[in-house]
Design a protein around this motif. Sequence first.
Motif, short mmCIF file in Angstrom:
data_model
loop_
_atom_site.label_atom_id
_atom_site.label_comp_id
_atom_site.label_asym_id
_atom_site.label_seq_id
_atom_site.Cartn_x
_atom_site.Cartn_y
_atom_site.Cartn_z
N LYS A 1 0.87 -1.18 0.00
CA LYS A 1 0.00 0.00 0.00
C LYS A 1 0.90 1.22 0.00
N ASP A 2 0.41 2.35 -0.53
CA ASP A 2 1.26 3.54 -0.58
C ASP A 2 0.91 4.55 0.50
N THR A 3 -0.13 4.29 1.28
CA THR A 3 -0.50 5.15 2.41
C THR A 3 -0.66 4.28 3.64
N VAL A 4 0.07 4.62 4.71
CA VAL A 4 0.01 3.87 5.95
C VAL A 4 -0.21 4.82 7.11
N LYS A 5 -0.49 4.26 8.28
CA LYS A 5 -0.65 5.06 9.49
C LYS A 5 0.69 5.16 10.22
N ARG A 6 0.79 6.11 11.12
CA ARG A 6 2.00 6.23 11.94
C ARG A 6 2.19 4.95 12.76
N VAL B 1 8.07 -4.39 2.25
CA VAL B 1 8.23 -3.96 0.86
C VAL B 1 9.26 -4.87 0.20
N SER B 2 9.04 -5.20 -1.06
CA SER B 2 9.99 -6.04 -1.78
C SER B 2 10.31 -5.40 -3.13
N THR B 3 11.23 -6.01 -3.85
CA THR B 3 11.55 -5.56 -5.20
C THR B 3 11.43 -6.73 -6.16
N THR B 4 11.38 -6.40 -7.44
CA THR B 4 11.28 -7.44 -8.46
C THR B 4 12.60 -8.16 -8.69
N VAL B 5 13.70 -7.62 -8.15
CA VAL B 5 15.00 -8.26 -8.28
C VAL B 5 15.18 -9.25 -7.14
N GLN B 6 15.26 -10.53 -7.46
CA GLN B 6 15.43 -11.56 -6.43
C GLN B 6 16.68 -12.39 -6.67
N ASP B 7 17.61 -11.83 -7.41
CA ASP B 7 18.87 -12.52 -7.71
C ASP B 7 19.69 -12.65 -6.42
N LEU C 1 27.91 -8.70 -6.29
CA LEU C 1 28.80 -9.19 -5.24
C LEU C 1 30.25 -8.76 -5.48
N THR C 2 30.59 -8.51 -6.73
CA THR C 2 31.97 -8.14 -7.06
C THR C 2 32.19 -6.64 -7.06
N ASN C 3 31.12 -5.84 -6.89
CA ASN C 3 31.26 -4.39 -6.87
C ASN C 3 30.19 -3.81 -5.95
N THR C 4 30.57 -3.60 -4.69
CA THR C 4 29.63 -3.05 -3.71
C THR C 4 29.78 -1.54 -3.55
N VAL C 5 30.54 -0.92 -4.46
CA VAL C 5 30.73 0.53 -4.42
C VAL C 5 29.86 1.22 -5.46
N THR C 6 29.82 0.68 -6.68
CA THR C 6 29.06 1.27 -7.76
C THR C 6 27.80 0.44 -8.01
N ALA C 7 26.63 1.03 -7.80
CA ALA C 7 25.38 0.32 -8.01
C ALA C 7 25.12 0.16 -9.50
N TYR C 8 24.57 -0.99 -9.88
CA TYR C 8 24.25 -1.18 -11.30
C TYR C 8 22.85 -0.70 -11.63
N ASP C 9 22.03 -0.44 -10.61
CA ASP C 9 20.68 0.06 -10.88
C ASP C 9 20.08 0.62 -9.60
N SER C 10 18.95 1.31 -9.74
CA SER C 10 18.28 1.93 -8.60
C SER C 10 16.81 2.08 -8.92
N THR C 11 15.99 2.08 -7.88
CA THR C 11 14.57 2.36 -8.07
C THR C 11 14.04 3.01 -6.80
N HIS C 12 12.93 3.72 -6.92
CA HIS C 12 12.39 4.41 -5.74
C HIS C 12 10.87 4.41 -5.81
N SER C 13 10.26 4.67 -4.64
CA SER C 13 8.81 4.76 -4.55
C SER C 13 8.45 5.65 -3.37
N THR C 14 7.27 6.25 -3.44
CA THR C 14 6.83 7.19 -2.41
C THR C 14 5.87 6.51 -1.44
N ILE C 15 6.07 6.77 -0.15
CA ILE C 15 5.18 6.27 0.89
C ILE C 15 4.59 7.47 1.63
N HIS C 16 3.27 7.49 1.76
CA HIS C 16 2.58 8.56 2.48
C HIS C 16 2.17 8.02 3.86
#
Length: 262
Positions: free
Chosen positions: A43-48, A54-60, A103-118
């Motif tokens: 859900k994108d709106t929750v109570k205090r 939350v999960s992501t589509t990447v499960q590697d 696993l071989t590069n924990t400094v430079t991310a190969y991708d990113s995603t974001h989402s808003t929570i109210h």
Amino acid sequence: MKIFKSVVFICLFSFVVIPACIKNTVTVDYAGPNKNPVILLPKDTVKRGEPIVVSTTVQDPNTIIKWAIRPSLGTALIPNGNEVTINISLAGTYLLTANFYSLTNTVTAYDSTHSTIHVSDSVYVPPSGSNIVPLTDKEITLTPQAFSSILVILATTTSKFNCGSIITSLGITQPAAGPTSTIMIYFDSATVTIDRAGCGGVKDPATSNIFLSPLDNGTHPFYVILNQVTYQGSVLVTDSNFTFTWPYTSGIILSPKQIKKN
């Protein structure tokens, strides 16, 4: 939370984040888009105080996910594989980011995603039928955060429960006005409220955000009671910092020892 060098493109208006203007929420170096991951919000709106998983589509299994949330005050993030349990104590709009590393590069991310929570002004009440058990932990970690002269302390258990579990029925003596007022937190009467629905077998620590009254400059005695043992330290408040004197490395663990006022 680690900060990495890069460029940030963020558009803010009246404290509301506009997703179309956001490149990244934290300064992270990227190798470029790869798998185009997506954050899956139940859900994108929750109570205090309402926990969500939350999960992501990447499960590697060869992918490392580093989660971040802005603003971070009064928030708890507990990662577990491609999932994260989130608990937010203040109303507002938050931006959750997942950065993906190999696993071989924990400094430079190969991708990113974001989402808003109210988060609404309403306070979450666990549903009728939730399982409530005594808090029997022998060790609890306290993580202080600062908002002006207000301290927020995140308490996290060592034991793991169904994801989204909350530490409830805490005892707190709020500091009075003055430079030497006492702070006390009691865990001996605390309980853990466990989501009756469960989370598909995922186990996480239970958490709670403890909000303290504004602290005047000075040295404040700071006591925490767990399993009938009293842990005693202090917190020095200045115009710019909160500095803790806390000698314990087990039982009640407190880190970091110094934080800046925002």
